[in-house]
Design a protein around this motif. Structure first.
Motif, PDB file in Angstrom:
ATOM      1  N   SER A 210       0.814  -1.212   0.000  1.00 13.24           N
ATOM      2  CA  SER A 210       0.000   0.000   0.000  1.00 13.24           C
ATOM      3  C   SER A 210       0.850   1.266   0.000  1.00 13.24           C
ATOM      4  CB  SER A 210      -0.932   0.001   1.224  1.00 13.24           C
ATOM      5  OG  SER A 210      -1.837   1.077   1.170  1.00 13.24           O
ATOM      6  N   THR A 211       1.824   1.341   0.913  1.00  9.21           N
ATOM      7  CA  THR A 211       2.640   2.556   1.000  1.00  9.21           C
ATOM      8  C   THR A 211       3.561   2.692  -0.210  1.00  9.21           C
ATOM      9  OG1 THR A 211       2.583   2.482   3.417  1.00  9.21           O
ATOM     10  CG2 THR A 211       4.293   3.841   2.394  1.00  9.21           C
ATOM     11  N   LEU A 212       4.482   1.745  -0.370  1.00 10.56           N
ATOM     12  CA  LEU A 212       5.449   1.853  -1.464  1.00 10.56           C
ATOM     13  C   LEU A 212       4.782   1.673  -2.823  1.00 10.56           C
ATOM     14  CD1 LEU A 212       8.573  -0.021  -0.036  1.00 10.56           C
ATOM     15  CD2 LEU A 212       8.019   2.416   0.003  1.00 10.56           C
ATOM     16  N   GLY A 213       3.912   0.664  -2.930  1.00  8.01           N
ATOM     17  CA  GLY A 213       3.226   0.447  -4.198  1.00  8.01           C
ATOM     18  C   GLY A 213       2.340   1.618  -4.571  1.00  8.01           C
ATOM     19  N   GLY A 214       1.600   2.139  -3.579  1.00  7.58           N
ATOM     20  CA  GLY A 214       0.717   3.271  -3.844  1.00  7.58           C
ATOM     21  C   GLY A 214       1.471   4.525  -4.234  1.00  7.58           C
ATOM     22  N   TYR A 215       2.531   4.866  -3.473  1.00 12.31           N
ATOM     23  CA  TYR A 215       3.348   6.032  -3.799  1.00 12.31           C
ATOM     24  C   TYR A 215       3.928   5.902  -5.201  1.00 12.31           C
ATOM     25  CZ  TYR A 215       3.621   7.533   1.149  1.00 12.31           C
ATOM     26  OH  TYR A 215       3.357   7.975   2.415  1.00 12.31           O
ATOM     27  N   MET A 216       4.510   4.731  -5.478  1.00 16.48           N
ATOM     28  CA  MET A 216       5.213   4.522  -6.743  1.00 16.48           C
ATOM     29  C   MET A 216       4.249   4.579  -7.926  1.00 16.48           C
ATOM     30  SD  MET A 216       8.293   4.069  -7.877  1.00 16.48           S
ATOM     31  CE  MET A 216       9.232   3.348  -6.549  1.00 16.48           C
ATOM     32  N   LEU A 217       3.107   3.932  -7.794  1.00 14.36           N
ATOM     33  CA  LEU A 217       2.134   3.931  -8.882  1.00 14.36           C
ATOM     34  C   LEU A 217       1.651   5.343  -9.197  1.00 14.36           C
ATOM     35  CD1 LEU A 217       0.056   0.758  -7.964  1.00 14.36           C
ATOM     36  CD2 LEU A 217       1.408   1.076 -10.041  1.00 14.36           C
ATOM     37  N   GLN A 218       1.408   6.132  -8.148  1.00 14.97           N
ATOM     38  CA  GLN A 218       0.950   7.501  -8.384  1.00 14.97           C
ATOM     39  C   GLN A 218       2.029   8.332  -9.063  1.00 14.97           C
ATOM     40  OE1 GLN A 218      -1.718   9.646  -5.682  1.00 14.97           O
ATOM     41  NE2 GLN A 218      -0.055  11.119  -5.345  1.00 14.97           N
ATOM     42  N   ASN A 219       3.268   8.202  -8.601  1.00 19.96           N
ATOM     43  CA  ASN A 219       4.351   8.988  -9.197  1.00 19.96           C
ATOM     44  C   ASN A 219       4.629   8.563 -10.640  1.00 19.96           C
ATOM     45  OD1 ASN A 219       4.780  10.595  -6.934  1.00 19.96           O
ATOM     46  ND2 ASN A 219       6.188   9.129  -6.004  1.00 19.96           N
ATOM     47  N   LEU A 220       4.524   7.278 -10.920  1.00 19.88           N
ATOM     48  CA  LEU A 220       4.705   6.809 -12.290  1.00 19.88           C
ATOM     49  C   LEU A 220       3.567   7.311 -13.185  1.00 19.88           C
ATOM     50  CD1 LEU A 220       5.895   3.129 -11.671  1.00 19.88           C
ATOM     51  CD2 LEU A 220       7.260   5.018 -12.564  1.00 19.88           C
ATOM     52  N   ALA A 221       2.334   7.295 -12.634  1.00 21.42           N
ATOM     53  CA  ALA A 221       1.188   7.762 -13.409  1.00 21.42           C
ATOM     54  C   ALA A 221       1.297   9.248 -13.726  1.00 21.42           C
ATOM     55  CB  ALA A 221      -0.107   7.482 -12.641  1.00 21.42           C
ATOM     56  N   LEU A 222       1.840  10.019 -12.783  1.00 26.70           N
ATOM     57  CA  LEU A 222       1.967  11.461 -12.986  1.00 26.70           C
ATOM     58  C   LEU A 222       2.957  11.803 -14.096  1.00 26.70           C
ATOM     59  CD1 LEU A 222       1.845  12.668  -9.285  1.00 26.70           C
ATOM     60  CD2 LEU A 222       0.273  13.359 -11.106  1.00 26.70           C
ATOM     61  N   LYS A 223       3.815  10.861 -14.454  1.00 22.58           N
ATOM     62  CA  LYS A 223       4.723  11.077 -15.581  1.00 22.58           C
ATOM     63  C   LYS A 223       4.010  10.899 -16.917  1.00 22.58           C
ATOM     64  CE  LYS A 223       9.279  10.032 -13.631  1.00 22.58           C
ATOM     65  NZ  LYS A 223       9.936  11.219 -14.212  1.00 22.58           N
ATOM     66  N   LYS A 224       2.836  10.247 -16.879  1.00 24.62           N
ATOM     67  CA  LYS A 224       2.122   9.918 -18.108  1.00 24.62           C
ATOM     68  C   LYS A 224       0.882  10.778 -18.350  1.00 24.62           C
ATOM     69  CE  LYS A 224       4.839   6.380 -18.939  1.00 24.62           C
ATOM     70  NZ  LYS A 224       5.770   6.369 -20.094  1.00 24.62           N
ATOM     71  N   THR A 225       0.302  11.320 -17.284  1.00 25.60           N
ATOM     72  CA  THR A 225      -0.926  12.088 -17.441  1.00 25.60           C
ATOM     73  C   THR A 225      -0.987  13.177 -16.387  1.00 25.60           C
ATOM     74  OG1 THR A 225      -3.336  11.907 -17.722  1.00 25.60           O
ATOM     75  CG2 THR A 225      -2.331  10.607 -15.960  1.00 25.60           C
ATOM     76  N   SER A 226      -2.031  13.992 -16.414  1.00 25.34           N
ATOM     77  CA  SER A 226      -2.107  15.162 -15.543  1.00 25.34           C
ATOM     78  C   SER A 226      -2.681  14.833 -14.176  1.00 25.34           C
ATOM     79  CB  SER A 226      -2.962  16.236 -16.198  1.00 25.34           C
ATOM     80  OG  SER A 226      -4.320  15.853 -16.198  1.00 25.34           O
ATOM     81  N   ALA A 227      -2.477  15.777 -13.246  1.00 23.91           N
ATOM     82  CA  ALA A 227      -2.969  15.605 -11.883  1.00 23.91           C
ATOM     83  C   ALA A 227      -4.495  15.543 -11.849  1.00 23.91           C
ATOM     84  CB  ALA A 227      -2.468  16.748 -11.003  1.00 23.91           C
ATOM     85  N   ARG A 228      -5.171  16.354 -12.669  1.00 25.31           N
ATOM     86  CA  ARG A 228      -6.635  16.378 -12.598  1.00 25.31           C
ATOM     87  C   ARG A 228      -7.260  15.120 -13.195  1.00 25.31           C
ATOM     88  NH1 ARG A 228      -9.312  18.241 -17.157  1.00 25.31           N
ATOM     89  NH2 ARG A 228      -8.037  19.152 -18.822  1.00 25.31           N
ATOM     90  N   VAL A 229      -6.621  14.521 -14.192  1.00 23.99           N
ATOM     91  CA  VAL A 229      -7.131  13.251 -14.725  1.00 23.99           C
ATOM     92  C   VAL A 229      -7.002  12.158 -13.665  1.00 23.99           C
ATOM     93  CG1 VAL A 229      -6.718  11.425 -16.404  1.00 23.99           C
ATOM     94  CG2 VAL A 229      -6.705  13.811 -17.140  1.00 23.99           C
ATOM     95  N   ILE A 230      -5.855  12.116 -13.002  1.00 30.04           N
ATOM     96  CA  ILE A 230      -5.641  11.106 -11.966  1.00 30.04           C
ATOM     97  C   ILE A 230      -6.621  11.310 -10.817  1.00 30.04           C
ATOM     98  CG2 ILE A 230      -4.011  10.266 -10.219  1.00 30.04           C
ATOM     99  CD1 ILE A 230      -1.781  10.784 -12.233  1.00 30.04           C
ATOM    100  N   SER A 231      -6.893  12.571 -10.451  1.00 33.61           N
ATOM    101  CA  SER A 231      -7.822  12.825  -9.354  1.00 33.61           C
ATOM    102  C   SER A 231      -9.212  12.285  -9.668  1.00 33.61           C
ATOM    103  CB  SER A 231      -7.894  14.329  -9.053  1.00 33.61           C
ATOM    104  OG  SER A 231      -8.569  15.029 -10.081  1.00 33.61           O
ATOM    105  N   THR A 232      -9.624  12.344 -10.937  1.00 34.82           N
ATOM    106  CA  THR A 232     -10.926  11.795 -11.317  1.00 34.82           C
ATOM    107  C   THR A 232     -10.899  10.273 -11.332  1.00 34.82           C
ATOM    108  OG1 THR A 232     -11.316  13.748 -12.694  1.00 34.82           O
ATOM    109  CG2 THR A 232     -12.762  11.863 -13.034  1.00 34.82           C
TER     110      THR A 232
END
Length: 277
Positions: A210-232
């Motif tokens: 949860s901690t490492l996987g969650g942090y890492m997945l979010q940071n990797l996703a932010l390299k591919k798309t915007s913050a507002r898309v991820i928030s939705t």
């Protein structure tokens, strides 16, 4: 979406563990294990990257992430897991607002319509247990959403100058410090006691997955798309939480919750089809 599934399972597991161990003590152990794991694997790489950038590059996302995780877990001890997940997901509203306030980014009418419909779905899913008897748990849920929105925006900027592994490690370090300070302040120290294998298994899941996987997945996703898309997209998290809370804690989903889940899924599909502005 994978991060949402991980967090959805983590919410009821954490709530179960808090029946046997103090919230601050468990958070301290959880984040300390996660930090030790990251330093063991990537310590040299993290140190080299930190030497090439200033503290202001990563301090904002670290503080926001640490605050979000701390407030979310505190909320889980004060209200139902599904309610905590709903309030956490209101970051879908706060993210575009912060982007507009800080960077002047325009938000399309179609996006706002999706947000409104998504929040309606979230309410139907989670607003069925008297959540509007607004208390400490609900206030902590709102604080979680604010920090989550800030984390998405600041991390998106930080990742232009620092890699995801280094940022994940520093976010984990900040969470560890926050949890230890709270444990020392409110509990008089880290008190784990004699826990069974189930509780330790939950702690390890929360620390590594949860901690490492969650942090890492979010940071990797932010390299591919915007913050507002991820928030939705993260609106799917309460659906996952409701499902796992039913299996683990026996929290029942009413017919309105099923309708809300369907609405959220439709909003996610609509959001993924939108072009970036």
């Amino acid at each position: 979406m994978l991060q949402c599934a991980i967090y959805g399972l983590g919410d009821p597991l954490a709530k179960y563990a808090y029946q046997h161990i103090g919230v601050y003590s468990m958070l301290s152990v959880r984040y300390a294990i996660a930090l030790g794991f990251m330093l063991l694997l990537f310590g040299k790489r993290v140190w080299e990257n930190l030497r090439r950038c200033s503290v202001k590059t990563w301090i904002a996302p670290c503080l926001c992430v640490a605050g979000a995780y701390l407030f979310n877990n505190m909320a889980l001890t004060c209200t139902a897991a599904t309610v905590a997940a709903f309030l956490r997901s209101t970051s879908v509203i706060m993210t575009p607002l912060l982007l507009w306030l800080i960077y002047g980014k325009q938000i399309t009418l179609r996006y706002w319509l999706i947000v409104i419909v998504a929040v309606t779905g979230l309410y139907l899913l989670c607003g069925q247990n008297g959540m509007f008897s607004f208390g400490v748990g609900e206030l902590l849920g709102i604080a979680t959403a604010m920090c989550s929105a800030g984390a998405l925006i600041s991390s998106h900027e930080a990742l232009k100058h620092i890699d995801s592994i280094t940022l994940t490690t520093m976010e984990t370090a900040a969470s560890t410090v926050f949890a230890l300070v709270c444990a020392l302040t409110f509990d008089g120290g880290v008190c784990v006691g004699r826990q069974d294998t189930v509780v330790w298994g939950i702690i390890l899941y929360l620390a590594i997955i949860s901690t490492l996987g969650g942090y890492m997945l979010q940071n990797l996703a932010l390299k591919k798309t915007s913050a507002r898309v991820i928030s939705t997209l993260k609106c799917i998290s309460p659906v996952m939480t409701a499902f796992f809370s039913y299996l683990i804690l026996g929290e029942q989903m009413k017919p309105s919750g099923v309708v809300g889940s369907a609405i959220i899924l439709l909003c996610v599909i609509a959001q993924t089809g939108m072009k970036e502005q």
